[in-house]
Enzyme design. Structure first.
Site, PDB file in Angstrom:
ATOM      1  N   LYS A  12       0.843  -1.204   0.000  1.00  0.00           N
ATOM      2  CA  LYS A  12       0.000   0.000   0.000  1.00  0.00           C
ATOM      3  C   LYS A  12       0.877   1.253   0.000  1.00  0.00           C
ATOM      4  O   LYS A  12       1.775   1.390   0.822  1.00  0.00           O
ATOM      5  CB  LYS A  12      -0.926  -0.021   1.210  1.00  0.00           C
ATOM      6  CG  LYS A  12      -1.870  -1.214   1.221  1.00  0.00           C
ATOM      7  CD  LYS A  12      -2.755  -1.249   2.449  1.00  0.00           C
ATOM      8  CE  LYS A  12      -1.980  -1.521   3.720  1.00  0.00           C
ATOM      9  NZ  LYS A  12      -2.863  -1.761   4.892  1.00  0.00           N
ATOM     10  N   THR A  44      -9.502   8.481   9.241  1.00  0.00           N
ATOM     11  CA  THR A  44      -9.093   7.282   8.506  1.00  0.00           C
ATOM     12  C   THR A  44      -8.789   6.120   9.460  1.00  0.00           C
ATOM     13  O   THR A  44      -8.076   5.183   9.096  1.00  0.00           O
ATOM     14  CB  THR A  44      -7.856   7.583   7.644  1.00  0.00           C
ATOM     15  OG1 THR A  44      -6.801   8.077   8.489  1.00  0.00           O
ATOM     16  CG2 THR A  44      -8.169   8.619   6.573  1.00  0.00           C
ATOM     17  N   GLY A  76      -8.788   2.790  11.128  1.00  0.00           N
ATOM     18  CA  GLY A  76      -9.237   1.459  10.748  1.00  0.00           C
ATOM     19  C   GLY A  76      -9.230   1.157   9.275  1.00  0.00           C
ATOM     20  O   GLY A  76      -9.771   0.122   8.852  1.00  0.00           O
ATOM     21  N   THR A  77      -8.603   2.001   8.459  1.00  0.00           N
ATOM     22  CA  THR A  77      -8.636   1.761   7.011  1.00  0.00           C
ATOM     23  C   THR A  77      -7.911   0.478   6.623  1.00  0.00           C
ATOM     24  O   THR A  77      -8.359  -0.250   5.735  1.00  0.00           O
ATOM     25  CB  THR A  77      -8.023   2.942   6.234  1.00  0.00           C
ATOM     26  OG1 THR A  77      -6.735   3.248   6.781  1.00  0.00           O
ATOM     27  CG2 THR A  77      -8.910   4.164   6.318  1.00  0.00           C
ATOM     28  N   GLY A  78      -6.780   0.182   7.279  1.00  0.00           N
ATOM     29  CA  GLY A  78      -6.049  -1.037   6.951  1.00  0.00           C
ATOM     30  C   GLY A  78      -6.832  -2.288   7.300  1.00  0.00           C
ATOM     31  O   GLY A  78      -6.877  -3.258   6.523  1.00  0.00           O
ATOM     32  N   CYS A  79      -7.470  -2.274   8.462  1.00  0.00           N
ATOM     33  CA  CYS A  79      -8.319  -3.394   8.879  1.00  0.00           C
ATOM     34  C   CYS A  79      -9.471  -3.573   7.899  1.00  0.00           C
ATOM     35  O   CYS A  79      -9.807  -4.687   7.487  1.00  0.00           O
ATOM     36  CB  CYS A  79      -8.874  -3.152  10.278  1.00  0.00           C
ATOM     37  SG  CYS A  79      -7.646  -2.831  11.555  1.00  0.00           S
TER      38      CYS A  79
END
Length: 267
Positions: A173, A204, A206-209
């Site tokens: 990413k 933003t 929790g975007t990765g989760c």
């Protein structure tokens, strides 16, 4: 209906971790199940405390789910201790789920360490060879490979190193790049770039989760890797565009944009 299992930590504020994963699974029309690896005291401003779950309980959670319910895909998030990682890997080798998406969570957005330094080598040794897809951001990719990534052109060598470590595919990413936010999907042979746009919001959390859970759901539903990445990025982008300004720090993304829109709650 597809059945999705998340193995991750709990976020008391509901924006990341197990809570974000279950919301994402539901938003994709799948049935979500959870194995909690840690309980965090957390809000939009950061993580203040972490309590890891005993390995025997982690193992029991996994076995109890798999012994009763079909699991179509697994998403792995926060796994902070070597012993927990080894327990999870042993269980997954036993049950052999077809799809495993690993989000190598290492540091919270506020800078709190979520992976013990001695656990990184265990994660690489135990979980990378099991991963259908690994989803590191640039700092995580650097920690895994030992290679610095400052520019877009340096992402391909890092992706190659991760594949060499055992992952079947990797989505590097590019949100930490200075000039773009492009992501690179690499499966050992073919690279595919997904342009990313920056959205002017601090919300933003929790975007990765959310992205990794969306990927697990879309792969379970039969999408190819490329199709799953494209669909999941679109989902997360819209969730960020309609993110929720709650709390005094970084608010969460909006996992149910489509549902709210259909209900007439969202324009």
């Amino acid at each position: 209906m597809k059945h999705l299992l998340t193995i991750a930590g709990s976020d008391s504020s509901g924006g990341a971790g197990i809570q974000a994963d279950l919301k994402t699974f539901a938003a994709h029309g799948t049935f979500g199940m959870s194995v909690i690896t840690a309980v965090t005291a957390q809000n939009t401003c950061g993580v203040t405390q972490v309590q890891n779950i005993d390995c025997d309980i982690v193992k029991a959670q996994i076995e109890t789910v798999f012994d009763d319910i079909r699991v179509d895909a697994v998403k792995i998030g926060m796994v902070s201790q070597p012993e927990i990682i080894e327990t999870i890997a042993a269980c997954l080798r036993k049950y052999k789920p077809q799809i495993i998406v690993v989000d190598p969570v290492m540091i919270s957005k506020s800078g709190y360490p979520l992976l013990a330094p001695e656990a990184c080598a265990t994660l690489i040794r135990e979980l990378l060879p099991l991963a259908t897809l690994l989803t590191p951001n640039l700092p995580e990719a650097e920690a895994i490979t030992g290679m610095k990534v400052m520019e877009k052109g340096e992402m391909r060598p890092v992706a190659e190193k991760i594949i060499a470590l055992g992952a079947k595919a990797v989505l590097v990413k590019g949100g930490h790049l200075s000039d773009t936010a492009d992501d690179l999907l690499f499966d050992g042979e073919q690279e595919t770039w997904f342009p990313g746009k920056r959205i002017a919001t601090k919300n933003t959390h929790g975007t990765g989760c959310t992205l990794s859970s969306s990927l697990a759901a879309n792969l379970a539903k039969g999408l190819s890797l490329k199709e799953a990445v494209a669909a999941s990025k679109a989902y997360v982008t819209e969730a960020i565009e309609h993110s929720l300004a709650i709390g005094s720090g970084c608010g969460p993304t909006h996992h149910f944009v489509d549902l709210y829109r259909k209900a007439g709650i969202l324009d």
